[in-house]
Design an enzyme around this catalytic site. Structure first.
Site, PDB file in Angstrom:
ATOM      1  N   ASN A   1     -57.231  35.303 -23.302  1.00 14.06           N
ATOM      2  CA  ASN A   1     -56.807  36.548 -22.677  1.00 14.06           C
ATOM      3  C   ASN A   1     -57.604  36.661 -21.387  1.00 14.06           C
ATOM      4  O   ASN A   1     -58.822  36.864 -21.420  1.00 14.06           O
ATOM      5  CB  ASN A   1     -57.083  37.730 -23.610  1.00 14.06           C
ATOM      6  CG  ASN A   1     -56.670  39.053 -23.009  1.00 14.06           C
ATOM      7  OD1 ASN A   1     -56.842  39.309 -21.820  1.00 14.06           O
ATOM      8  ND2 ASN A   1     -56.141  39.955 -23.834  1.00 14.06           N
TER       9      ASN A   1
ATOM     10  N   HIS B   1     -62.781  38.253 -22.992  1.00 11.40           N
ATOM     11  CA  HIS B   1     -62.483  37.292 -24.055  1.00 11.40           C
ATOM     12  C   HIS B   1     -63.026  35.921 -23.655  1.00 11.40           C
ATOM     13  O   HIS B   1     -63.150  35.611 -22.467  1.00 11.40           O
ATOM     14  CB  HIS B   1     -60.976  37.153 -24.274  1.00 11.40           C
ATOM     15  CG  HIS B   1     -60.304  38.378 -24.805  1.00 11.40           C
ATOM     16  ND1 HIS B   1     -59.841  38.475 -26.099  1.00 11.40           N
ATOM     17  CD2 HIS B   1     -60.004  39.562 -24.208  1.00 11.40           C
ATOM     18  CE1 HIS B   1     -59.282  39.667 -26.280  1.00 11.40           C
ATOM     19  NE2 HIS B   1     -59.365  40.345 -25.148  1.00 11.40           N
TER      20      HIS B   1
ATOM     21  N   TYR C   1     -49.326  37.833 -27.165  1.00 10.89           N
ATOM     22  CA  TYR C   1     -50.273  38.927 -26.975  1.00 10.89           C
ATOM     23  C   TYR C   1     -49.799  40.112 -27.808  1.00 10.89           C
ATOM     24  O   TYR C   1     -48.873  40.836 -27.440  1.00 10.89           O
ATOM     25  CB  TYR C   1     -50.351  39.303 -25.493  1.00 10.89           C
ATOM     26  CG  TYR C   1     -51.221  40.496 -25.184  1.00 10.89           C
ATOM     27  CD1 TYR C   1     -52.490  40.634 -25.752  1.00 10.89           C
ATOM     28  CD2 TYR C   1     -50.783  41.484 -24.318  1.00 10.89           C
ATOM     29  CE1 TYR C   1     -53.282  41.722 -25.467  1.00 10.89           C
ATOM     30  CE2 TYR C   1     -51.576  42.576 -24.016  1.00 10.89           C
ATOM     31  CZ  TYR C   1     -52.820  42.698 -24.586  1.00 10.89           C
ATOM     32  OH  TYR C   1     -53.615  43.780 -24.310  1.00 10.89           O
TER      33      TYR C   1
ATOM     34  N   ASN D   1     -55.146  40.464 -31.680  1.00  5.24           N
ATOM     35  CA  ASN D   1     -55.647  41.838 -31.771  1.00  5.24           C
ATOM     36  C   ASN D   1     -55.831  42.351 -33.194  1.00  5.24           C
ATOM     37  O   ASN D   1     -55.713  43.554 -33.444  1.00  5.24           O
ATOM     38  CB  ASN D   1     -54.740  42.781 -30.970  1.00  5.24           C
ATOM     39  CG  ASN D   1     -55.326  43.077 -29.599  1.00  5.24           C
ATOM     40  OD1 ASN D   1     -56.513  43.316 -29.455  1.00  5.24           O
ATOM     41  ND2 ASN D   1     -54.476  43.071 -28.578  1.00  5.24           N
TER      42      ASN D   1
ATOM     43  N   ASP E   1     -54.132  36.255 -28.158  1.00  4.80           N
ATOM     44  CA  ASP E   1     -54.864  37.448 -28.556  1.00  4.80           C
ATOM     45  C   ASP E   1     -53.996  38.199 -29.562  1.00  4.80           C
ATOM     46  O   ASP E   1     -53.062  38.900 -29.180  1.00  4.80           O
ATOM     47  CB  ASP E   1     -55.148  38.297 -27.314  1.00  4.80           C
ATOM     48  CG  ASP E   1     -55.890  39.582 -27.639  1.00  4.80           C
ATOM     49  OD1 ASP E   1     -56.183  39.816 -28.823  1.00  4.80           O
ATOM     50  OD2 ASP E   1     -56.159  40.355 -26.696  1.00  4.80           O
TER      51      ASP E   1
ATOM     52  N   GLU F   1     -52.357  38.697 -21.121  1.00  5.37           N
ATOM     53  CA  GLU F   1     -52.726  39.751 -20.171  1.00  5.37           C
ATOM     54  C   GLU F   1     -52.851  39.180 -18.762  1.00  5.37           C
ATOM     55  O   GLU F   1     -53.841  39.396 -18.063  1.00  5.37           O
ATOM     56  CB  GLU F   1     -54.021  40.464 -20.589  1.00  5.37           C
ATOM     57  CG  GLU F   1     -53.794  41.620 -21.535  1.00  5.37           C
ATOM     58  CD  GLU F   1     -54.904  42.652 -21.507  1.00  5.37           C
ATOM     59  OE1 GLU F   1     -54.711  43.697 -20.849  1.00  5.37           O
ATOM     60  OE2 GLU F   1     -55.941  42.421 -22.149  1.00  5.37           O
TER      61      GLU F   1
END
Length: 278
Positions: A12, A269, A115, A157, A155, A40
Site C-alpha cells: 500500500n 505500510h 485493497y 485491512n 492491503d 492506494e
C-alpha cells in the site's frame, strides 16, 4: 535455462507520488521485482508511467472518486489478460480489485492486487467492507477454478488472528479486528485451532506470511503514523499474499521490507516480497 523465481512485491503506497518523493524508487531499483502490486495509488495512469518508466508494463484501476483508493499491477512482461469486474452489478469495486494473468517459466500465474475497505464499526463504511468481503467469498473459488496457480495480494485491512496485532485486546471493537471481519478469514484460510488451518481448511487458500513466519507475533506490515508505533513495533499485519496450495508449495522466500528508521519510511505500510520458484 530455468528462469529465476518469480518475485512478487505488494505494498500500500499511500499515494504513489508521495511514495516516490520519499524513496520508493530507490527501494524498487534495488529489489529485482518481477510483478509489483500497489494499493492506494491515488494518482493517474500517466503518473504511474512517468514514475516507473518505460521498462514496466502497467495495469491500473482507479477509484470512481478521484484521489481515492486505486490499485495497480506493474510487471516486466505484459499480462496476457486482465479483469476488474468484481462483485454484484450494483457494487462499486473500482480501484479495489485488479487481476491479471502472467506467463512465467512456461506457467500461467494469476495475480490480484486488492485493497479492502478500511471500514468504521457500525457505519455505512463498514457495510461496504462486508459487501466486499462477501464478494471475495464468492469470487475466490472461481479464481482457483480459473487457475490453480493464483495469488491474491494487497492491503486486506483485517488482522486475522491475535498474533497479527500487537495491541489486539484494545482493538476488538475496532474495524480491522472485529470478530465478524475475522470470520471471513476463517472461511478463506481456516480458523485458529483448526488442525487444517492454512493447510486446506476453509476455501483452501494459504496465508504465505503466517506459513513462512510460523506461530509468532507479527511480523507486522502497518504502523500508525501517530505516536511511536513504528519505533515500538506496535503494528498490524494487514498486508497479505494469499496463494492457492499449488502456488504456496513453490515459495522460497518471504520478506517484509520494514524501513530501518521512521525517517526512512516512504509509506505507513511495508512492502511484502515473496519469491515463487515455478
Amino acid at each position: 535455462m530455468p528462469q529465476k523465481p518469480l518475485r512478487v512485491a505488494s505494498v500500500n503506497v499511500n499515494g504513489v507520488r508521495a511514495a516516490f518523493r520519499n524513496g520508493m524508487g530507490e527501494w524498487l531499483n534495488g529489489r529485482d521485482v518481477d510483478i509489483l502490486a500497489m494499493q492506494e495509488v491515488r494518482a493517474e495512469t500517466s503518473d504511474l508511467e512517468n514514475l516507473l518508466g518505460p521498462d514496466w508494463n502497467i495495469l491500473h484501476d482507479p477509484a470512481t472518486a478521484k484521489g481515492r483508493a486505486g490499485v495497480a499491477l506493474a510487471s516486466r512482461d505484459k499480462a496476457n489478460i486482465h479483469r476488474v469486474t468484481f462483485g454484484p452489478d450494483d457494487f462499486d469495486s473500482a480501484g479495489r480489485w485488479l487481476e491479471a494473468d502472467y506467463e512465467w517459466n512456461g506457467e500461467l500465474v494469476t495475480v490480484v492486487s486488492t485493497y479492502v475497505h478500511s471500514g468504521v464499526a457500525d457505519t455505512p463504511k463498514q457495510d461496504e467492507k462486508y459487501k466486499f468481503l462477501d464478494a471475495m467469498l464468492v469470487h475466490l473459488p472461481m479464481l482457483r477454478e480459473h487457475n490453480p496457480l493464483a495469488l491474491v495480494v494487497g492491503d486486506l485491512n483485517v488482522g486475522h488472528r491475535t498474533l497479527d496485532i500487537k495491541n489486539w485486546k484494545g482493538n476488538v471493537k475496532r474495524a480491522g479486528f472485529l470478530p465478524a471481519e475475522r470470520e471471513y478469514f476463517d472461511k478463506f484460510l481456516g480458523a485458529e485451532g483448526d488442525p487444517e488451518y492454512n493447510r486446506g481448511a476453509g476455501l483452501g487458500w494459504v496465508d504465505i506470511g503466517r506459513r513462512w513466519s510460523g506461530e509468532v507475533e507479527g511480523p507486522y506490515t502497518w504502523w500508525s503514523q501517530r505516536g511511536h508505533a513504528f519505533d515500538n513495533d506496535t503494528g498490524w499485519r494487514i498486508d497479505y499474499q494469499l496463494a492457492t496450495p499449488e502456488l504456496a508449495a513453490t515459495i522460497t522466500n518471504y520478506t517484509i521490507d520494514r524501513a530501518a528508521t521512521h525517517a526512512e519510511r516512504w509509506s505507513d505500510h511495508a512492502p511484502v516480497v515473496v519469491d515463487y520458484d515455478l
